[in-house]
Design a protein around this motif. Structure first.
Motif, mmCIF file in Angstrom:
data_model
loop_
_atom_site.group_PDB
_atom_site.id
_atom_site.type_symbol
_atom_site.label_atom_id
_atom_site.label_comp_id
_atom_site.label_asym_id
_atom_site.label_seq_id
_atom_site.Cartn_x
_atom_site.Cartn_y
_atom_site.Cartn_z
ATOM 1 N N THR A 9 8.589 38.981 -36.353
ATOM 2 C CA THR A 9 8.823 39.222 -34.614
ATOM 3 C C THR A 9 10.220 38.176 -34.944
ATOM 4 O O THR A 9 10.759 39.321 -33.564
ATOM 5 C CB THR A 9 8.165 37.838 -34.079
ATOM 6 O OG1 THR A 9 6.713 36.572 -33.839
ATOM 7 C CG2 THR A 9 8.803 36.968 -33.173
ATOM 8 N N ARG A 10 11.265 38.038 -35.569
ATOM 9 C CA ARG A 10 12.790 38.575 -35.261
ATOM 10 C C ARG A 10 13.035 39.570 -35.633
ATOM 11 O O ARG A 10 13.391 40.571 -34.583
ATOM 12 C CB ARG A 10 13.559 37.665 -36.354
ATOM 13 C CG ARG A 10 12.971 36.552 -36.319
ATOM 14 C CD ARG A 10 13.644 34.945 -36.923
ATOM 15 N NE ARG A 10 15.491 35.310 -37.052
ATOM 16 C CZ ARG A 10 16.444 35.171 -37.924
ATOM 17 N NH1 ARG A 10 15.241 33.876 -39.099
ATOM 18 N NH2 ARG A 10 16.854 35.468 -38.417
ATOM 19 N N ARG A 11 12.261 40.544 -37.033
ATOM 20 C CA ARG A 11 12.053 41.658 -37.153
ATOM 21 C C ARG A 11 11.970 43.220 -35.620
ATOM 22 O O ARG A 11 13.242 44.064 -35.511
ATOM 23 C CB ARG A 11 11.965 42.188 -38.324
ATOM 24 C CG ARG A 11 12.279 42.160 -39.594
ATOM 25 C CD ARG A 11 11.805 42.291 -40.812
ATOM 26 N NE ARG A 11 11.643 41.564 -42.124
ATOM 27 C CZ ARG A 11 12.461 41.619 -43.086
ATOM 28 N NH1 ARG A 11 13.349 42.802 -42.834
ATOM 29 N NH2 ARG A 11 12.734 40.623 -43.906
ATOM 30 N N LYS A 12 10.483 43.087 -35.234
ATOM 31 C CA LYS A 12 10.249 43.836 -34.264
ATOM 32 C C LYS A 12 11.438 43.651 -33.288
ATOM 33 O O LYS A 12 11.785 44.655 -32.136
ATOM 34 C CB LYS A 12 9.347 43.441 -33.667
ATOM 35 C CG LYS A 12 8.178 43.369 -34.802
ATOM 36 C CD LYS A 12 6.716 43.024 -34.498
ATOM 37 C CE LYS A 12 5.359 43.582 -35.550
ATOM 38 N NZ LYS A 12 4.497 43.100 -35.468
ATOM 39 N N ARG A 13 11.979 42.385 -32.475
ATOM 40 C CA ARG A 13 12.629 41.815 -31.636
ATOM 41 C C ARG A 13 14.414 42.504 -31.833
ATOM 42 O O ARG A 13 14.918 43.893 -31.381
ATOM 43 C CB ARG A 13 12.645 40.624 -31.225
ATOM 44 C CG ARG A 13 13.073 40.049 -30.362
ATOM 45 C CD ARG A 13 13.754 38.705 -29.867
ATOM 46 N NE ARG A 13 11.736 38.604 -29.123
ATOM 47 C CZ ARG A 13 11.982 37.058 -30.078
ATOM 48 N NH1 ARG A 13 12.735 36.429 -31.105
ATOM 49 N NH2 ARG A 13 10.053 36.754 -29.660
ATOM 50 N N LEU A 14 14.631 42.666 -33.459
ATOM 51 C CA LEU A 14 15.938 43.676 -33.744
ATOM 52 C C LEU A 14 15.997 44.982 -33.391
ATOM 53 O O LEU A 14 16.829 45.605 -32.591
ATOM 54 C CB LEU A 14 16.312 42.331 -35.043
ATOM 55 C CG LEU A 14 16.592 41.628 -34.217
ATOM 56 C CD1 LEU A 14 17.330 40.718 -36.435
ATOM 57 C CD2 LEU A 14 18.394 41.146 -34.460
ATOM 58 N N LEU A 15 14.336 45.132 -33.498
ATOM 59 C CA LEU A 15 14.956 47.143 -34.219
ATOM 60 C C LEU A 15 13.776 47.346 -32.944
ATOM 61 O O LEU A 15 14.977 48.298 -32.603
ATOM 62 C CB LEU A 15 13.118 47.278 -34.783
ATOM 63 C CG LEU A 15 13.174 48.655 -35.137
ATOM 64 C CD1 LEU A 15 13.699 49.709 -35.736
ATOM 65 C CD2 LEU A 15 11.500 48.973 -35.333
ATOM 66 N N TRP A 16 13.389 46.793 -31.835
ATOM 67 C CA TRP A 16 13.896 47.048 -30.141
ATOM 68 C C TRP A 16 15.218 46.947 -29.355
ATOM 69 O O TRP A 16 15.829 47.590 -28.880
ATOM 70 C CB TRP A 16 12.777 46.482 -29.582
ATOM 71 C CG TRP A 16 12.554 46.621 -27.933
ATOM 72 C CD1 TRP A 16 11.845 47.256 -27.872
ATOM 73 C CD2 TRP A 16 13.066 46.726 -26.823
ATOM 74 N NE1 TRP A 16 11.790 47.786 -26.313
ATOM 75 C CE2 TRP A 16 12.304 47.190 -25.738
ATOM 76 C CE3 TRP A 16 14.410 45.967 -26.592
ATOM 77 C CZ2 TRP A 16 13.316 47.273 -24.243
ATOM 78 C CZ3 TRP A 16 15.346 45.731 -24.997
ATOM 79 C CH2 TRP A 16 14.397 46.616 -23.973
ATOM 80 N N ARG A 17 16.039 46.035 -30.062
ATOM 81 C CA ARG A 17 17.100 45.281 -29.271
ATOM 82 C C ARG A 17 18.384 46.758 -29.821
ATOM 83 O O ARG A 17 19.014 47.555 -29.563
ATOM 84 C CB ARG A 17 17.777 44.061 -30.059
ATOM 85 C CG ARG A 17 17.385 43.234 -29.431
ATOM 86 C CD ARG A 17 18.020 42.229 -29.339
ATOM 87 N NE ARG A 17 19.331 41.806 -28.399
ATOM 88 C CZ ARG A 17 20.188 41.065 -28.988
ATOM 89 N NH1 ARG A 17 19.769 39.929 -30.194
ATOM 90 N NH2 ARG A 17 21.081 41.160 -28.761
ATOM 91 N N ALA A 18 18.073 46.713 -30.847
ATOM 92 C CA ALA A 18 18.405 48.112 -31.737
ATOM 93 C C ALA A 18 18.568 49.666 -31.423
ATOM 94 O O ALA A 18 19.700 49.999 -31.111
ATOM 95 C CB ALA A 18 18.541 48.220 -33.354
ATOM 96 N N THR A 19 17.292 49.680 -30.822
ATOM 97 C CA THR A 19 17.180 51.525 -30.373
ATOM 98 C C THR A 19 17.166 51.706 -28.763
ATOM 99 O O THR A 19 17.519 52.251 -28.004
ATOM 100 C CB THR A 19 15.828 51.606 -30.862
ATOM 101 O OG1 THR A 19 14.672 50.825 -30.670
ATOM 102 C CG2 THR A 19 15.506 51.598 -32.548
ATOM 103 N N HIS A 20 17.796 49.964 -28.181
ATOM 104 C CA HIS A 20 17.314 50.731 -26.578
ATOM 105 C C HIS A 20 19.326 49.636 -26.315
ATOM 106 O O HIS A 20 19.413 48.110 -25.829
ATOM 107 C CB HIS A 20 16.292 49.360 -26.114
ATOM 108 C CG HIS A 20 15.294 50.132 -26.400
ATOM 109 N ND1 HIS A 20 14.735 49.734 -27.157
ATOM 110 C CD2 HIS A 20 14.704 50.741 -25.627
ATOM 111 C CE1 HIS A 20 13.613 50.741 -27.482
ATOM 112 N NE2 HIS A 20 13.610 51.434 -26.187
ATOM 113 N N ARG A 21 20.130 50.347 -26.239
ATOM 114 C CA ARG A 21 21.260 49.366 -27.080
ATOM 115 C C ARG A 21 21.930 49.565 -25.464
ATOM 116 O O ARG A 21 22.877 49.002 -24.674
ATOM 117 C CB ARG A 21 22.989 49.641 -27.876
ATOM 118 C CG ARG A 21 22.183 49.537 -29.429
ATOM 119 C CD ARG A 21 22.298 48.281 -29.261
ATOM 120 N NE ARG A 21 23.797 48.044 -28.798
ATOM 121 C CZ ARG A 21 24.321 46.698 -29.352
ATOM 122 N NH1 ARG A 21 23.489 45.245 -29.849
ATOM 123 N NH2 ARG A 21 25.863 46.548 -29.254
ATOM 124 N N GLY A 22 21.810 50.687 -24.497
ATOM 125 C CA GLY A 22 22.550 51.151 -23.617
ATOM 126 C C GLY A 22 23.077 52.299 -23.371
ATOM 127 O O GLY A 22 23.250 53.499 -22.235
#
Length: 87
Positions: A9-22
């Motif tokens: 779950t942490r990995r999936k959340r981190l991947l999403w955050r990393a690819t949607h920085r802004g």
């Protein structure tokens, strides 16, 4: 490598955050690096990545483009690898 459900779950959340920085450049650099290496990260690297995620995009971009030096208190082996990544 076997992962625990909470780690996944942490990995999936981190991947999403990393690819949607802004900032598109950070999506490419940061997101590209994380997408390529996240599955191999240790628990310590995941914790470091979570800390790195809180660094503002403008700071990360200025460090990645060598317009500014990374403050010593922010520097880590993982951040050094991320900033050296070329998409």
């Amino acid at each position: 490598m076997t992962h625990f459900p909470e780690t996944e779950t942490r990995r999936k959340r981190l991947l999403w955050r990393a690819t949607h920085r802004g900032i598109k450049e950070m999506d490419l650099i940061f997101g590209g690096f994380v997408a390529k290496h996240l599955d191999a990260f240790s628990e310590a690297e995941i914790a470091d990545l979570e800390r790195i995620m809180d660094i503002p995009d403008q700071d990360m971009l200025s460090w990645a483009t060598k317009q500014a030096d990374v403050p010593p208190g922010r520097l880590s082996p993982l951040l050094t690898r991320i900033l050296a990544y070329t998409p």
